[in-house]
Design an enzyme around this catalytic site. Structure first.
Site, PDB file in Angstrom:
ATOM      1  N   ASP A   1      36.620  13.647 -12.144  1.00  0.00           N
ATOM      2  CA  ASP A   1      35.728  12.757 -13.441  1.00  0.00           C
ATOM      3  C   ASP A   1      35.184  11.204 -12.618  1.00  0.00           C
ATOM      4  OD1 ASP A   1      37.806  11.190 -13.808  1.00  0.00           O
ATOM      5  OD2 ASP A   1      37.970  10.779 -15.383  1.00  0.00           O
TER       6      ASP A   1
ATOM      7  N   SER B   1      40.306  15.487 -14.148  1.00  0.00           N
ATOM      8  CA  SER B   1      40.584  14.034 -13.750  1.00  0.00           C
ATOM      9  C   SER B   1      41.940  13.504 -13.651  1.00  0.00           C
ATOM     10  CB  SER B   1      39.884  13.548 -15.195  1.00  0.00           C
ATOM     11  OG  SER B   1      39.159  14.111 -15.231  1.00  0.00           O
TER      12      SER B   1
ATOM     13  N   ARG C   1      35.497  20.238 -21.941  1.00  0.00           N
ATOM     14  CA  ARG C   1      33.865  19.991 -22.099  1.00  0.00           C
ATOM     15  C   ARG C   1      33.990  21.286 -21.012  1.00  0.00           C
ATOM     16  NH1 ARG C   1      29.530  16.575 -21.783  1.00  0.00           N
ATOM     17  NH2 ARG C   1      29.893  16.277 -19.724  1.00  0.00           N
TER      18      ARG C   1
END
Length: 927
Positions: free
Chosen positions: A666, A612, A551
């Site tokens: 993350d 992440s 995103r």
């Protein structure tokens, strides 16, 4: 007078609809834990959760207590689809008065019948199985708590033996059988006693001693009928007995039977509908004739529905109609009718003979004259009308009850229409030629969405009792085999305490300067030293890269709170596994696309980069990639600074609209996002495609970074916990097979026990083994099940939804081209529950180590802390979060842990790290 009498005995269709509705209401009441005690339709669980599948084999003994007899049966099944069971049976008449005597005498007599029967039907060299299982058909209302545990609630049908109500009838029969097998009885009855040996001595007895008879299942005659009709390859899910008494049973969705703990699959429920109406709901249908019969019965005011339909009472109803009409001089005017005052003088047998010979009054005249009456032709005609009305009403009421059950089954199975087989037996069904026709036509009028096929029960309920017993033993053997397969996945509390201790050891190793390089839990410093305090302001970009989707966000922080706009972009597999330049060029192209759409190209905005994957962070905006996970393998990246790789791609693309100020994983992003709303949030947890945790550690404990003041967020990278072999004792055969087929065998071993990427595969491996062992899909190989990753983790979430109808589980399995029976669906759910529970428990053990360490660090007796949590497994799985929290509370009782869902992933968190970094420059950020 005749017309008035006939009218009171006929019930209009609208009234039948109302009665059907009342019965469904009472059924629901009977199933509910709260209202069960008030319900007249008792809805008693039978603990029969499966019908025969044709593989049952062995010898099964049955004892059936009937109205005036004991019926014994020996059934041999050959596992051939139950097409040719061998049966031997014998009937023994009950001695006079025994039904009103002591209970002990009744059970002793039944046990003697068993002894006698076995001595006559089996020879001493009959195969030497140690135990002969017995199914007991006991046609009275019992409260069952197991298949072989049932407390008698009340006698009926003329029985009233003392000392039995409130007792476990299985125990009473077993005790009587064991008494027969006592030392003083051994060898009695032509050597038949040799079949028995006392239950107490069975452990120490030599194998050569003969078999022990064990009562393994109790059922009433209705359930026996359903199981009898389930043979020969037809599934029968409803059974009705229209006999001296009346009852019905059916396979209900188990989760609706709240009076038991069973929630999977279906369970046969014995409605005990004979008591329907005892609360007055049928008062307007209860005629003066029914009232008179009720008052003369041994239990006035009870079993009112049964007294309108049972063959024990139909002759009596007719007798009271005749008494009333004689008194009104509408019948038998020229003859003495005093004989009608005698209870029982007109029997149901008389009634059936009259209605089945409608074309002639000869039979009527013969029966009435035999009673000493002198009927006129008109009397005979009227007698036919009355008998037709009474027996027709009984059939109609049976049909109304059946319609209630069929509609209820259709609704609770979430079906538009229901097709079902209904087993029927009993004197009324067998003796009244129009019974089946009325049953089908009236139930179809009242429940047009349901199509019933009537199956006549052969051999009464005895064969069915053998089937219940056989199915119980098949399921017990299956249960044992299933438990063997799943045992390695079931963790004890001690196992979890050990995992917690191991995690703590690995954490300490990872924090130590000397021990860090060899630690499996890397405990990476993130250089994030503060959580948000509410003073952050401005516009920030965030990039959230953690899997196949990523995103790009713009996050606007004002005094009024946070607003965001974002877009999701896909990374094709070719780019995930291509070169690093291709990967980062693709990411920059997507950022340019986003900034263009948001009119942000002209501004240079600080960017927080959520990345992440395991990194060694050497500054807030400098991090070296340690290894790819989650299916990524882009070349030229491992060992490189990923922030620099992103900056280089921006240069190649000549993009100046952003400045990377912080790299966050993350987990840290999740903690920061939740920390904005809850200052007590000092732990981040991800349980999704992968799993990881971070927390605020005291700087003095972080040996890998200079400085002792304050705290720093530590990215644990706990997915690799166990890579050094410390969790090998928990790794099952299934885990090893899954690990070997991943792109990083031997790595991220804790993650492979917990995260969504692997649970579906673990389940698939278990299903393959269970199919091999004939525990699933009848042992038939399933080609589709051989395909890796066919069983998605989302299926686990769906299958474990509480109250999900088995039909829907079946639909999921059909999608995978797996031809699953309802039993397969139940077992499938258990496998999924076992795998997901283990995942939640291991996750909790890891988290318990974290919160206990924080509590000790801070020197407090009780720690209150919030965990910010994200990830599809935690959010979407119906039981994961609850199992995790329950286990954590047990393992860390001195920590009060609150869980807070991260609403918008880690994008917002990365922007907040960038915002906090803007406010708090530290020696570790180079920008």
């Amino acid at each position: 007078q005749i017309q008035r009498a006939l009218r009171t005995l006929s019930i209009p269709l609208e009234r039948l609809h109302i009665m059907k509705g009342h019965m469904i209401e009472d059924m629901c009441k009977g199933l509910s834990r709260q209202t069960h005690a008030q319900a007249k339709v008792r809805m008693l669980p039978t603990y029969i959760c499966s019908t025969p599948n044709g593989t049952e084999k062995g010898n099964f003994l049955v004892v059936e207590l009937c109205q005036s007899q004991v019926r014994t049966l020996l059934v041999t099944l050959y596992g051939d689809g139950n097409l040719s069971p061998q049966m031997m049976y014998k009937i023994y008449d009950l001695p006079e008065g025994i039904t009103q005597g002591e209970g002990e005498a009744l059970f002793d007599f039944i046990a003697q019948c068993v002894t006698q029967f076995l001595s006559e039907t089996t020879s001493s060299d009959t195969d030497s199985e140690q135990c002969l299982p017995l199914g007991f058909v006991f046609p009275f209302t019992c409260r069952q708590t197991q298949l072989d545990k049932a407390e008698l609630l009340s006698w009926s049908k003329g029985f009233n033996c003392s000392g039995v109500v409130g007792k476990d009838v299985v125990e009473l029969l077993q005790a009587a059988i064991d008494k027969q097998a006592g030392p003083d009885k051994e060898g009695e009855a032509s050597g038949g006693g040799g079949w028995f040996k006392s239950r107490k001595s069975s452990q120490s007895a030599a194998p050569s001693q003969s078999r022990h008879v064990e009562v393994v299942a109790l059922m009433n005659d209705t359930v026996g009928t359903m199981m009898t009709c389930s043979m020969e390859g037809r599934a029968c899910e409803v059974a009705m007995v229209a006999d001296k008494g009346s009852n019905c049973c059916f396979m209900a969705e188990a989760y609706l039977v709240e009076t038991t703990d069973e929630t999977s699959g279906r369970m046969c429920v014995n409605t005990e509908w004979g008591c329907f109406g005892d609360d007055g709901i049928l008062n307007d249908l209860f005629t003066p004739y029914d009232q008179a019969v009720d008052e003369e019965s041994s239990n006035p005011g009870e079993k009112r529905f049964e007294k309108m339909v049972g063959t024990l009472y139909l002759g009596e109803i007719v007798r009271h109609v005749l008494i009333a009409l004689t008194a009104e001089k509408a019948m038998f005017t020229g003859t003495d009718a005093a004989v009608l005052k005698e209870k029982g003088v007109f029997t149901t047998q008389h009634l059936l003979e009259i209605v089945n010979n409608e074309d002639s009054i000869t039979e009527v005249r013969r029966i009435l004259e035999a009673l000493g009456l002198q009927p006129s032709e008109r009397d005979c005609g009227r007698m036919q009308q009355i008998c037709r009305a009474v027996v027709g009403r009984a059939a109609t009421l049976h049909a109304t009850g059946l319609a209630a059950i069929l509609s209820y089954m259709c609704q609770t199975r979430d079906l538009e229409s229901l097709m079902v087989n209904v087993g029927v037996e009993g004197e009324l069904f067998a003796g009244y030629s129009r019974f089946e026709e009325i049953l089908l036509s009236v139930s179809r009028l009242l429940a047009p969405e349901c199509m019933a096929t009537i199956l006549a029960s052969r051999d009464g309920s005895g064969r069915g009792a053998a089937m219940v017993t056989a199915v119980a033993l098949r399921l017990a053997a299956q249960r044992h085999a299933v438990d063997e397969v799943l045992a390695p996945l079931r963790l004890s509390r001690d196992d979890l305490v050990k995992v917690q201790a191991l995690m703590r050891e690995e954490m300490d190793q990872g924090l130590g300067k000397e021990t860090n390089p060899s630690a499996s839990v890397r405990m990476l410093p993130t250089y994030v030293t503060h959580t948000p305090d509410g003073t952050e302001k401005g516009d920030f970009l965030a990039l959230d890269l953690g899997g196949t989707n990523f995103r790009v966000l713009v996050v606007r922080i004002t005094e009024d709170g946070i607003t965001m706009a974002s877009e999701i972009y896909v990374i094709p597999v070719g780019i995930m596994q291509g070169s690093g330049e291709e990967l980062f060029d693709h990411i920059i192209d997507c950022i340019i696309d986003f900034q263009t759409k948001q009119n942000l190209v002209a501004q240079m905005l600080p960017l927080g980069f959520t990345f992440s994957f395991p990194c060694q962070q050497v500054g807030l905006d400098k991090a070296l990639l340690l290894t790819w996970t989650k299916g990524f393998s882009a070349s030229g990246c491992v060992g490189q600074d990923v922030v620099q790789l992103l900056r280089d791609a921006a240069k190649r693309k000549r993009h100046l609209g952003m400045q990377v100020v912080a790299l966050v994983n993350d987990t840290v992003g999740t903690m920061m996002a939740c920390g904005y709303d809850d200052p007590k949030c000092e732990i981040g947890l991800i349980v999704g495609t992968g799993t990881n945790a971070c927390y605020m550690e005291e700087m003095k404990n972080v040996g890998t970074v200079e400085g002792d003041q304050g705290r720093m967020c530590i990215n644990m990278e706990w997915g690799a916990f166990g890579d050094n072999g410390c969790l090998d004792h928990l790794f099952t055969h299934f885990d090893q097979v899954v690990d070997e087929t991943t792109i990083n065998p031997g790595k991220q071993r804790f993650e492979k026990l917990i995260s969504g990427m692997y649970l579906g595969e673990i389940v698939r491996q278990i299903l393959l083994v269970m199919t091999e062992k004939d525990l699933l899909f009848q042992g038939k190989p399933c080609p589709k099940l051989q395909t890796k990753d066919i069983f998605k983790t989302k299926f686990l979430s769906t299958i474990e939804l509480n109250g999900l109808a088995l039909r829907q589980i079946r639909a999921i399995l059909n999608e995978l081209e797996l031809d699953a029976s309802f039993e397969d669906c139940v077992l499938m759910r258990e496998v999924c529950q076992t795998v997901s529970l283990r995942a939640a428990q291991l996750c909790a053990a890891g988290l318990a180590a974290v919160v206990e360490k924080m509590r000790e660090n801070r020197g407090v007796d009780q720690l209150s802390v919030t965990v910010g949590v994200d990830g599809t497994l935690y959010k979407l799985h119906p039981c994961f979060s609850n199992n995790l929290q329950t286990t954590l509370k047990d393992l860390a009782p001195n920590c009060n842990v609150t869980f807070m869902l991260s609403e918008d992933g880690s994008g917002k968190g990365a922007a907040l790290v960038a915002a906090v970094a803007d406010l708090l420059p530290t020696p570790w950020n180079s920008h």
